[in-house]
Design a protein around this motif. Structure first.
Motif, mmCIF file in Angstrom:
data_model
loop_
_atom_site.group_PDB
_atom_site.id
_atom_site.type_symbol
_atom_site.label_atom_id
_atom_site.label_comp_id
_atom_site.label_asym_id
_atom_site.label_seq_id
_atom_site.Cartn_x
_atom_site.Cartn_y
_atom_site.Cartn_z
ATOM 1 N N THR A 42 0.831 -1.207 0.000
ATOM 2 C CA THR A 42 0.000 0.000 0.000
ATOM 3 C C THR A 42 0.864 1.254 0.000
ATOM 4 O OG1 THR A 42 -1.757 -1.167 1.203
ATOM 5 C CG2 THR A 42 -1.827 1.246 1.203
ATOM 6 N N GLU A 43 1.893 1.260 0.827
ATOM 7 C CA GLU A 43 2.793 2.415 0.895
ATOM 8 C C GLU A 43 3.538 2.612 -0.421
ATOM 9 O OE1 GLU A 43 5.368 1.727 4.171
ATOM 10 O OE2 GLU A 43 3.849 2.145 5.711
ATOM 11 N N SER A 44 3.930 1.508 -1.055
ATOM 12 C CA SER A 44 4.682 1.629 -2.311
ATOM 13 C C SER A 44 3.816 2.262 -3.394
ATOM 14 C CB SER A 44 5.180 0.257 -2.769
ATOM 15 O OG SER A 44 4.116 -0.576 -3.192
ATOM 16 N N LEU A 45 2.530 1.975 -3.389
ATOM 17 C CA LEU A 45 1.620 2.592 -4.356
ATOM 18 C C LEU A 45 1.438 4.079 -4.066
ATOM 19 C CD1 LEU A 45 -1.073 -0.230 -4.638
ATOM 20 C CD2 LEU A 45 0.638 0.402 -6.351
ATOM 21 N N GLU A 46 1.337 4.405 -2.784
ATOM 22 C CA GLU A 46 1.174 5.808 -2.401
ATOM 23 C C GLU A 46 2.424 6.621 -2.744
ATOM 24 O OE1 GLU A 46 0.340 5.516 1.718
ATOM 25 O OE2 GLU A 46 -1.785 4.993 1.439
ATOM 26 N N LYS A 47 3.592 6.016 -2.543
ATOM 27 C CA LYS A 47 4.859 6.710 -2.781
ATOM 28 C C LYS A 47 5.392 6.501 -4.194
ATOM 29 C CE LYS A 47 6.227 6.243 2.079
ATOM 30 N NZ LYS A 47 7.232 5.650 3.013
ATOM 31 N N GLN A 48 4.659 5.717 -5.013
ATOM 32 C CA GLN A 48 5.079 5.383 -6.381
ATOM 33 C C GLN A 48 6.486 4.780 -6.378
ATOM 34 O OE1 GLN A 48 4.478 8.923 -8.746
ATOM 35 N NE2 GLN A 48 2.254 8.832 -8.558
ATOM 36 N N ASP A 49 6.664 3.826 -5.466
ATOM 37 C CA ASP A 49 7.955 3.159 -5.260
ATOM 38 C C ASP A 49 7.892 1.769 -5.897
ATOM 39 O OD1 ASP A 49 10.257 1.969 -4.394
ATOM 40 O OD2 ASP A 49 9.895 2.288 -2.245
ATOM 41 N N ALA A 50 8.315 1.663 -7.134
ATOM 42 C CA ALA A 50 8.209 0.405 -7.871
ATOM 43 C C ALA A 50 9.120 -0.676 -7.286
ATOM 44 C CB ALA A 50 8.525 0.623 -9.344
ATOM 45 N N ASP A 51 10.290 -0.300 -6.807
ATOM 46 C CA ASP A 51 11.218 -1.290 -6.267
ATOM 47 C C ASP A 51 10.612 -2.026 -5.080
ATOM 48 O OD1 ASP A 51 13.090 -0.656 -8.173
ATOM 49 O OD2 ASP A 51 14.194 0.749 -6.891
ATOM 50 N N THR A 52 9.999 -1.268 -4.169
ATOM 51 C CA THR A 52 9.370 -1.896 -3.007
ATOM 52 C C THR A 52 8.175 -2.729 -3.425
ATOM 53 O OG1 THR A 52 10.084 -0.111 -1.545
ATOM 54 C CG2 THR A 52 8.237 -1.458 -0.798
ATOM 55 N N PHE A 53 7.381 -2.228 -4.352
ATOM 56 C CA PHE A 53 6.206 -2.961 -4.830
ATOM 57 C C PHE A 53 6.610 -4.318 -5.384
ATOM 58 C CE2 PHE A 53 3.199 -4.259 -8.101
ATOM 59 C CZ PHE A 53 1.975 -4.117 -7.455
ATOM 60 N N PHE A 54 7.611 -4.338 -6.252
ATOM 61 C CA PHE A 54 8.033 -5.597 -6.853
ATOM 62 C C PHE A 54 8.748 -6.493 -5.830
ATOM 63 C CE2 PHE A 54 6.980 -3.401 -10.680
ATOM 64 C CZ PHE A 54 6.711 -4.384 -11.617
ATOM 65 N N GLN A 55 9.230 -5.908 -4.756
ATOM 66 C CA GLN A 55 9.840 -6.709 -3.703
ATOM 67 C C GLN A 55 8.776 -7.528 -2.962
ATOM 68 O OE1 GLN A 55 11.953 -4.406 -0.770
ATOM 69 N NE2 GLN A 55 12.410 -6.175 0.517
ATOM 70 N N TYR A 56 7.580 -6.952 -2.813
ATOM 71 C CA TYR A 56 6.527 -7.613 -2.051
ATOM 72 C C TYR A 56 5.435 -8.225 -2.934
ATOM 73 C CZ TYR A 56 8.552 -5.874 2.258
ATOM 74 O OH TYR A 56 9.397 -5.649 3.319
ATOM 75 N N VAL A 57 5.524 -8.036 -4.241
ATOM 76 C CA VAL A 57 4.582 -8.657 -5.171
ATOM 77 C C VAL A 57 5.365 -9.390 -6.249
ATOM 78 C CG1 VAL A 57 2.700 -8.303 -6.811
ATOM 79 C CG2 VAL A 57 2.865 -6.833 -4.791
ATOM 80 N N ASP A 58 5.171 -10.693 -6.320
ATOM 81 C CA ASP A 58 5.794 -11.478 -7.387
ATOM 82 C C ASP A 58 4.901 -11.317 -8.623
ATOM 83 O OD1 ASP A 58 6.897 -13.310 -9.102
ATOM 84 O OD2 ASP A 58 7.116 -14.890 -7.592
#
Length: 344
Positions: A42-58
Motif C-alpha cells: 500500500t505504501e509503495s503505491l502511495e509513494k510510487q515506489d516500484a522497487d518496493t512494490f516488486f519486492q513484495y509482489v511477485d
C-alpha cells in the motif's frame, strides 16, 4: 543514591526494556508477517515506489496464474463462442502468452511509478497494446477500497488477504483473494489472486449486459431507418419507371428525393448513433456504422449533384461511395450477428 534517583533509574531501565523489546518484536516478527507485506504494498503505491512494490509482489507469478482467466474474459465478451472457436482461442493464447505477459508487466510498472495506466492511441484495439490489455483485464477504472482482513493458513504458512475493490464497470464491490507466501526468511510476498477468474467473469457479465443493451437500442433505431429507406427506394423506382433519366423533370424529382428524403434520413441516423454511448466492447461496430452513414451521405450528395451537373466524374465518385457502403454493410451485418451470439 536517593529514593527518587533509584525510581528514575528503574523507570529508564523499564522504558529501555520495553523499547528494546518492541524493536526486537518489530524486526524479528512483524516485518515477516503478511500484514506488514500488505502495508508495504500500500505504501509503495502511495509513494510510487516500484522497487518496493516488486519486492513484495511477485508480479510474474501473479500474471502467470491469471493468464488463462484473462484470455477467457478478453475474447469472449464481445462474441460468445462455440467449442471450435474456444479451441482456436486457446491456441492463440499460447502463442501470445510471452509478449502479452511482458506487456502486462511493463504496464504494472508504469502504473506503480506514475499512478496511471498507460494510454493507447485513439482507435487502438490490438490486444498486445498495454492499455488495451489492462482495459480488457478489468483493471482500468478499478479502485482499491481496503483490506477487509487477512487469513492465515497454518498448514503451509501461506495467507490470504481479502482485498476489496470497486470496478467502475459494475455497481458492486468485489473482494479479491490475494494469496501471500513466505518468500524467504525475511518477508511475505503476493504470488496469486486466487479468484481472479471470478473477477473477470463479473466484469464480462457487466460488459455483456451493456453490449446487449446497445444492440437492442440500435436495432430499433436501424429498423426504423431501414423502413424509411425501403420506402424511398420504392419512390425512386416509381420516378424512374414514369420517365427517362435524361428527362429534366425526372432528374429534378430524383434530386429532390435525394436531398429531401434520403440524405436527411442518413444524416439523422448518424446523429442518433452519435448520441448513443456505445460500450467499449461495441466500439468497432459503432465506428463501422458511423462510417457507413458517412459513405451513404456522400453518395446521396453526389447523386443529387449529378442530377444537375451531369458529369461522369460526379456519378462515378458517388457510385464508388455506394459500393464501399454496401461492402461495409455486409461486414456490419456479420459483426452484429456475431456479437449477438447468432449462428452465421
Amino acid at each position: 543514591m536517593s529514593m527518587w534517583k533509584r525510581r528514575l533509574a528503574a523507570f529508564i531501565v523499564i522504558v529501555l526494556l520495553f523499547t528494546g523489546g518492541g524493536l526486537w518484536w518489530y524486526f524479528s516478527h512483524h516485518t515477516k508477517t503478511p500484514e506488514y507485506a500488505m502495508q508495504k504494498i500500500t505504501e509503495s503505491l502511495e509513494k510510487q515506489d516500484a522497487d518496493t512494490f516488486f519486492q513484495y509482489v511477485d508480479v510474474d507469478a501473479v500474471l502467470d496464474h491469471s493468464y488463462e482467466a484473462f484470455m477467457e474474459g478478453a475474447v469472449t465478451v464481445e462474441t460468445p463462442m462455440n467449442d471450435e472457436a474456444k479451441a482456436a482461442v486457446e491456441s492463440f493464447a499460447s502463442v501470445v502468452k510471452a509478449p502479452l505477459l511482458k506487456s502486462f508487466h511493463d504496464a504494472i510498472r508504469t502504473y506503480v511509478t506514475t499512478g496511471a495506466w498507460p494510454q493507447a492511441a485513439e482507435g487502438t484495439e490490438a490486444l498486445l497494446d498495454p492499455s488495451v490489455a489492462i482495459e480488457k483485464a478489468g483493471l482500468a477504472g478499478t479502485t482499491f477500497s481496503g483490506v477487509d482482513r487477512i487469513e492465515m493458513h497454518d498448514e503451509d504458512g501461506t495467507a490470504v488477504a481479502l482485498v476489496r475493490v470497486h470496478p467502475q464497470e459494475t455497481d458492486e464491490d468485489f473482494v479479491l483473494r490475494v494469496k501471500l507466501a513466505p518468500a524467504d526468511d525475511v518477508h511475505y510476498r503476493v504470488t496469486e489472486v486466487e479468484n481472479y477468474r471470478d473477477f473477470v467473469a463479473m466484469i464480462a457479465k457487466a460488459r455483456r449486459a451493456k453490449v446487449e443493451a446497445y444492440l437492442q437500442e440500435t436495432a430499433s433505431l436501424m429498423a426504423q431507418h431501414e423502413t424509411a429507406m425501403r420506402e424511398a427506394e420504392s419512390q425512386r423506382a416509381e420516378i424512374l419507371s414514369a420517365g427517362a433519366l435524361g428527362n429534366d423533370a425526372t432528374r429534378q424529382a430524383l434530386k429532390e428525393l435525394m436531398e429531401n428524403t434520403i440524405l436527411p434520413d442518413w444524416q439523422a441516423r448518424k446523429a442518433e448513433l452519435e448520441a448513443i454511448d456505445a460500450p467499449q466492447a461495441a466500439q468497432t461496430l459503432h465506428r463501422l456504422r458511423l462510417h457507413i452513414c458517412d459513405l451513404r451521405i456522400d453518395y446521396a450528395e453526389g447523386y443529387a449533384a449529378w442530377m444537375t451537373d451531369k458529369k461522369a466524374a460526379t456519378i462515378r465518385d458517388a457510385e464508388t461511395k455506394l459500393k464501399q457502403a454496401r461492402t461495409l454493410e455486409q461486414e456490419e451485418l456479420f459483426l452484429t450477428k456475431r456479437m449477438a451470439g447468432k449462428d452465421m
